[in-house]
Design a protein around this motif. Structure first.
Motif, mmCIF file in Angstrom:
data_model
loop_
_atom_site.group_PDB
_atom_site.id
_atom_site.type_symbol
_atom_site.label_atom_id
_atom_site.label_comp_id
_atom_site.label_asym_id
_atom_site.label_seq_id
_atom_site.Cartn_x
_atom_site.Cartn_y
_atom_site.Cartn_z
ATOM 1 N N ALA A 263 -15.119 -7.906 -0.289
ATOM 2 C CA ALA A 263 -14.162 -6.837 0.011
ATOM 3 C C ALA A 263 -13.261 -6.591 -1.191
ATOM 4 O O ALA A 263 -13.161 -7.437 -2.090
ATOM 5 C CB ALA A 263 -13.317 -7.215 1.221
ATOM 6 N N SER A 264 -12.616 -5.449 -1.208
ATOM 7 C CA SER A 264 -11.769 -5.106 -2.361
ATOM 8 C C SER A 264 -10.618 -6.098 -2.474
ATOM 9 O O SER A 264 -10.065 -6.545 -1.455
ATOM 10 C CB SER A 264 -11.221 -3.690 -2.197
ATOM 11 O OG SER A 264 -10.236 -3.660 -1.193
ATOM 12 N N PRO A 265 -10.235 -6.430 -3.700
ATOM 13 C CA PRO A 265 -9.128 -7.376 -3.900
ATOM 14 C C PRO A 265 -7.839 -6.906 -3.230
ATOM 15 O O PRO A 265 -7.072 -7.713 -2.712
ATOM 16 C CB PRO A 265 -8.965 -7.420 -5.419
ATOM 17 C CG PRO A 265 -10.282 -7.000 -5.968
ATOM 18 C CD PRO A 265 -10.850 -6.034 -4.977
ATOM 19 N N GLU A 266 -7.615 -5.596 -3.221
ATOM 20 C CA GLU A 266 -6.377 -5.072 -2.627
ATOM 21 C C GLU A 266 -6.322 -5.398 -1.130
ATOM 22 O O GLU A 266 -5.293 -5.834 -0.615
ATOM 23 C CB GLU A 266 -6.285 -3.552 -2.830
ATOM 24 C CG GLU A 266 -6.069 -3.126 -4.266
ATOM 25 C CD GLU A 266 -7.360 -3.135 -5.067
ATOM 26 O OE1 GLU A 266 -8.446 -3.233 -4.448
ATOM 27 O OE2 GLU A 266 -7.291 -3.072 -6.304
ATOM 28 N N SER A 267 -7.433 -5.185 -0.454
ATOM 29 C CA SER A 267 -7.432 -5.426 0.996
ATOM 30 C C SER A 267 -7.309 -6.919 1.292
ATOM 31 O O SER A 267 -6.642 -7.316 2.246
ATOM 32 C CB SER A 267 -8.695 -4.845 1.630
ATOM 33 O OG SER A 267 -9.845 -5.421 1.067
ATOM 34 N N VAL A 268 -7.930 -7.747 0.460
ATOM 35 C CA VAL A 268 -7.802 -9.198 0.654
ATOM 36 C C VAL A 268 -6.356 -9.629 0.428
ATOM 37 O O VAL A 268 -5.794 -10.427 1.186
ATOM 38 C CB VAL A 268 -8.741 -9.965 -0.305
ATOM 39 C CG1 VAL A 268 -8.548 -11.466 -0.160
ATOM 40 C CG2 VAL A 268 -10.187 -9.601 -0.043
ATOM 41 N N GLN A 269 -5.748 -9.058 -0.596
ATOM 42 C CA GLN A 269 -4.351 -9.383 -0.893
ATOM 43 C C GLN A 269 -3.439 -9.008 0.262
ATOM 44 O O GLN A 269 -2.527 -9.760 0.623
ATOM 45 C CB GLN A 269 -3.895 -8.637 -2.148
ATOM 46 C CG GLN A 269 -4.322 -9.310 -3.438
ATOM 47 C CD GLN A 269 -3.795 -8.572 -4.650
ATOM 48 O OE1 GLN A 269 -3.696 -7.357 -4.638
ATOM 49 N NE2 GLN A 269 -3.475 -9.302 -5.697
ATOM 50 N N GLN A 270 -3.699 -7.850 0.847
ATOM 51 C CA GLN A 270 -2.848 -7.396 1.956
ATOM 52 C C GLN A 270 -2.921 -8.374 3.131
ATOM 53 O O GLN A 270 -1.907 -8.740 3.722
ATOM 54 C CB GLN A 270 -3.284 -6.000 2.412
ATOM 55 C CG GLN A 270 -2.934 -4.903 1.425
ATOM 56 C CD GLN A 270 -3.574 -3.573 1.768
ATOM 57 O OE1 GLN A 270 -4.485 -3.499 2.592
ATOM 58 N NE2 GLN A 270 -3.099 -2.510 1.150
ATOM 59 N N VAL A 271 -4.136 -8.803 3.442
ATOM 60 C CA VAL A 271 -4.310 -9.731 4.568
ATOM 61 C C VAL A 271 -3.671 -11.085 4.240
ATOM 62 O O VAL A 271 -2.972 -11.680 5.071
ATOM 63 C CB VAL A 271 -5.808 -9.889 4.905
ATOM 64 C CG1 VAL A 271 -6.007 -10.953 5.972
ATOM 65 C CG2 VAL A 271 -6.384 -8.569 5.382
#
Lengths: 118, 284
Positions: free
Chosen positions: B94-102
């Protein structure tokens, strides 16, 4: 005669018990539903989450992908439906504005068609 | 005799009727849940739901709203569910941004994302009290020559803290991280070759959701802090292969830590085993 009455009564009683068990005591359980089966207020809240994220991300394609899990309707229609419900349900102005902003963005957004390389 | 037969007929009729009723209730006209709650969602759709909650939180910083939304999913431990999802997302590319958000939301829920790392002298490494587990995030397979790693310390420039509007410190803003600690760890209880990375702000607050790039001879891996909040919100780890030289750096920039490899340690019984490394990045 009384014998048939007893049989019919037993069957009727059995049906009643079966319905009671199947509908009330142990109804069919749906544990793996899809988001389109969500209650309207939960669907609307999901759209609101997408709208809140869109405010900072400003990425309509990403917002459209998020809304796609709610069904096969165009994302703009989903957002507009959520806005209508949110307005009727008395959502806060800030939330209404966020959903409206998303709906407008999705109305004008055109997905980029995927072209295969020659 | 006749009475027995009558009772038997009655019982059979009752069972027959019960079967008919159940068939109607379960098969022909079952109870329909058209207004389901999020907790009934399929597992993958619950992931979508959590991602949307995390994205909204990343945007509005409203932790109470995020908490209320997560409660709808009825997870026994929402923070743990988010951490597990972040790791699944990482594994699935998954995109790093979405992982970071979670990961950020998971850390914020723990209520310790902004907790101070124990105060130390500027040249020390921030070391948590907990021991990392033996389940590193990933491992490559390479066999270049071994390079012994020496513990080095880097002095920290003058602290210039930057006020932030959000509740949780993130890795995306502020000055580039600097390598402030690099220590060899010889602890037999740890997984062999464990590379531990700690990321903190200038004020030594743990930073969840920071992306770290691990590179070696012909490979690269991205890891994130915050996926193991039970250890430290600014913690990430990676399992080094024997005799492979690594370099790690923060994705946001800053100087890398180069020439890293799993050191050889000796147990009290005189047996050699692969030790680990502890690297600390900090904002100046």
């Amino acid at each position: 005669m009384s014998r048939w009455i007893l049989i019919l009564f037993s069957i009727a009683l059995g049906i009643a018990l079966g319905l009671a068990y199947g509908w009330a005591i142990a109804p069919v359980q749906y544990t793996d539903i899809t988001p389109d089966g969500l209650r309207i207020d939960y669907r609307t809240d999901y759209v609101l989450m997408t709208a809140e994220a869109y405010r900072s991300e400003q990425n309509p394609a990403l917002a459209a992908r998020r809304l796609a899990v709610l069904g096969s309707e165009p994302p703009a229609i989903i957002a507009e439906g959520a806005y209508d419900y949110a307005r009727q349900a008395g959502y806060e102005e800030a939330d209404l504005a966020a959903i409206q902003e998303l709906a407008i963005a999705l109305e004008t957004w055109q997905p980029i068609p995927v072209t295969s390389a020659p | 005799m006749k009475t027995t037969r009558t009772i038997l007929e009655g019982v059979i009729s009752l069972i027959l009727g019960f079967g008919l009723g159940l068939t109607y209730a379960w098969v022909i006209s079952p109870v329909k849940f058209v207004d389901a709650e999020p907790q009934a969602l399929r597992a993958d759709f619950k992931d979508h739901f959590r991602s949307a909650i995390s994205a909204a939180y990343a945007s509005n910083g409203d932790l109470e709203r995020a908490r209320a939304r997560l409660a709808l999913l009825n997870d026994p431990d929402p923070a743990q569910a988010l951490s597990a999802q972040a790791q699944r997302m990482l594994a699935s590319g998954a995109s790093p941004e979405s992982v970071q958000q979670v990961a950020l939301l998971a850390s914020a829920l723990q209520g310790q994302a902004a907790a101070e790392v124990p105060t130390q002298t500027p040249t020390d490494t921030a070391i948590p009290t907990e021991k990392p587990g033996n389940t590193p995030t990933s491992a490559p397979g390479e066999t270049p020559p071994t390079v012994e790693v020496q513990a080095t310390n880097t002095s920290i420039p003058e602290i210039t803290s930057t006020p932030r509007p959000t509740l949780t410190p993130t890795a995306t803003l502020g000055a580039p991280y600097q390598l402030v600690g690099q220590d060899t760890i010889c602890e037999p209880d740890l997984a062999e070759g464990l590379l531990q990375v700690y990321v903190t702000t200038a004020s030594r607050k743990q930073v969840p959701g920071a992306e770290i790039i691990v590179t070696w001879n012909n490979g690269e891996e991205h890891i994130f802090t915050g996926l193991k909040p039970e250890i430290n919100h600014g913690y990430a780890d990676y399992l080094m292969a024997p005799e492979v030289i690594y370099s790690i750096r923060m994705a946001d920039g800053g100087a890398p830590a180069s020439g890293l490899s799993a050191p050889t340690c000796t147990s009290t019984e005189g047996e050699a085993y692969l030790g680990g490394l502890r690297i600390t990045f900090q904002q100046p």
